[in-house]
Write a protein that holds these residues in place. Structure first.
Motif, mmCIF file in Angstrom:
data_model
loop_
_atom_site.group_PDB
_atom_site.id
_atom_site.type_symbol
_atom_site.label_atom_id
_atom_site.label_comp_id
_atom_site.label_asym_id
_atom_site.label_seq_id
_atom_site.Cartn_x
_atom_site.Cartn_y
_atom_site.Cartn_z
ATOM 1 N N UNK A 16 28.945 46.856 38.882
ATOM 2 C CA UNK A 16 29.996 46.258 39.720
ATOM 3 C C UNK A 16 31.341 46.949 39.567
ATOM 4 N N UNK A 17 31.363 48.082 38.891
ATOM 5 C CA UNK A 17 32.625 48.743 38.553
ATOM 6 C C UNK A 17 33.412 49.163 39.792
ATOM 7 N N UNK A 18 32.774 49.849 40.726
ATOM 8 C CA UNK A 18 33.474 50.313 41.927
ATOM 9 C C UNK A 18 33.989 49.141 42.752
ATOM 10 N N UNK A 19 33.142 48.132 42.922
ATOM 11 C CA UNK A 19 33.543 46.948 43.685
ATOM 12 C C UNK A 19 34.776 46.305 43.078
ATOM 13 N N UNK A 24 40.162 44.342 42.833
ATOM 14 C CA UNK A 24 41.292 43.934 41.997
ATOM 15 C C UNK A 24 42.580 44.670 42.338
ATOM 16 N N UNK A 25 42.462 45.841 42.952
ATOM 17 C CA UNK A 25 43.665 46.585 43.354
ATOM 18 C C UNK A 25 44.024 46.331 44.817
ATOM 19 N N UNK A 166 47.880 40.103 35.581
ATOM 20 C CA UNK A 166 47.097 41.018 34.749
ATOM 21 C C UNK A 166 46.430 40.313 33.578
ATOM 22 N N UNK A 167 47.057 39.256 33.067
ATOM 23 C CA UNK A 167 46.518 38.612 31.875
ATOM 24 C C UNK A 167 45.755 37.325 32.171
ATOM 25 N N UNK A 168 45.884 36.798 33.400
ATOM 26 C CA UNK A 168 45.183 35.556 33.726
ATOM 27 C C UNK A 168 44.267 35.689 34.942
ATOM 28 N N UNK A 169 44.830 36.153 36.068
ATOM 29 C CA UNK A 169 44.036 36.214 37.302
ATOM 30 C C UNK A 169 42.981 37.315 37.221
ATOM 31 N N UNK A 173 38.778 36.917 37.649
ATOM 32 C CA UNK A 173 38.006 37.530 38.734
ATOM 33 C C UNK A 173 37.018 38.545 38.176
ATOM 34 N N UNK A 174 37.478 39.366 37.236
ATOM 35 C CA UNK A 174 36.616 40.372 36.630
ATOM 36 C C UNK A 174 35.396 39.766 35.973
#
Length: 229
Positions: A16-19, A24-25, A166-169, A173-174
């Motif tokens: 799932x890395x590419x997705x 996320x960006x 960066x530290x919560x959302x 999701x990740x």
């Protein structure tokens, strides 16, 4: 120990890395890579080394420079397997090859490449100066390194919003998408600890790069660092 941890972590999220990168960006990671590669146009590199290539996205993007050969290396075999499948499906294997390799012990002769690139990988080096020194070693005289890496915004309102995302959302999701409870908590930790701006430029100088430079993108979420041999 860190190297083994990084290898297993990235192997675990490879499917799932590419997705997740694009999700996320918000898709802006494509622009970040393109902008970073613009720093190489002036030297017209024919041989490029992509360090910590992952699934090969930066190597594929570098085709816009018209090189004769791109070699991507990574320690995570599952990531490389995904990348090789991507290359095969696009018929790119003649120009780009992906192989297992340690950024801190590059198995290439001095001066083998016109350019060395790395996207979002140097913060995972176990020995940062050792890895950067190896990147410089395999560059030819007049060759150039381009490093794309996360950084921390320093202006309102992004400075205030960034830690929340960066530290919560992002970890939430990740974890939901990758099914890994640790991978996307490790990411914010490394970004918050990693040297940036003038501090990173000084490390480039210490490892022998000349005329180091930096360009901040997207309110400072990422930075492009460059250095010449």
């Amino acid at each position: 120990m860190q190297k083994q941890y990084v290898r297993s972590l990235f192997d675990s999220i490879a499917p799932r890395y590419d997705l997740l990168n694009h999700l996320l960006s918000g898709g802006i990671d494509f622009y970040w890579r393109r902008r970073a590669l613009e720093h190489l146009r002036e030297i017209r590199p024919l041989r490029i080394l992509d360090v910590a290539t992952g699934t090969g996205d930066f190597a594929i993007a570098a085709l816009r420079l018209g090189p004769e050969k791109i070699i991507g290396i990574d320690i995570a075999e599952e990531m490389l397997a995904r990348g090789r499948h991507k290359l095969a499906s696009r018929g790119l294997e003649a120009v780009i090859s992906l192989q297992s390799g340690d950024a801190e012990k590059l198995e290439f002769a001095d001066g083998s490449f016109d350019a060395v690139i790395v996207a979002f990988g140097v913060r995972n080096f176990e020995n940062l100066e050792g890895g950067l020194g190896e990147m410089r070693r395999v560059l030819r005289p007049g060759g150039k390194a381009v490093i794309l890496e996360f950084s921390r915004p320093d202006a309102f309102p992004m400075k205030q919003l960034y830690p929340l995302y960066f530290q919560r959302v992002l970890p939430l999701i990740g974890e939901l998408v990758s099914q890994s409870s640790t991978a996307y908590r490790y990411l914010p930790e490394t970004v918050m600890q990693f040297p940036q701006g003038d501090q990173f430029l000084e490390i480039l100088r210490r490892t022998g790069f000349s005329t180091p430079g930096a360009e901040r993108l997207t309110s400072g979420i990422v930075s492009i660092y460059t250095g010449m041999r």
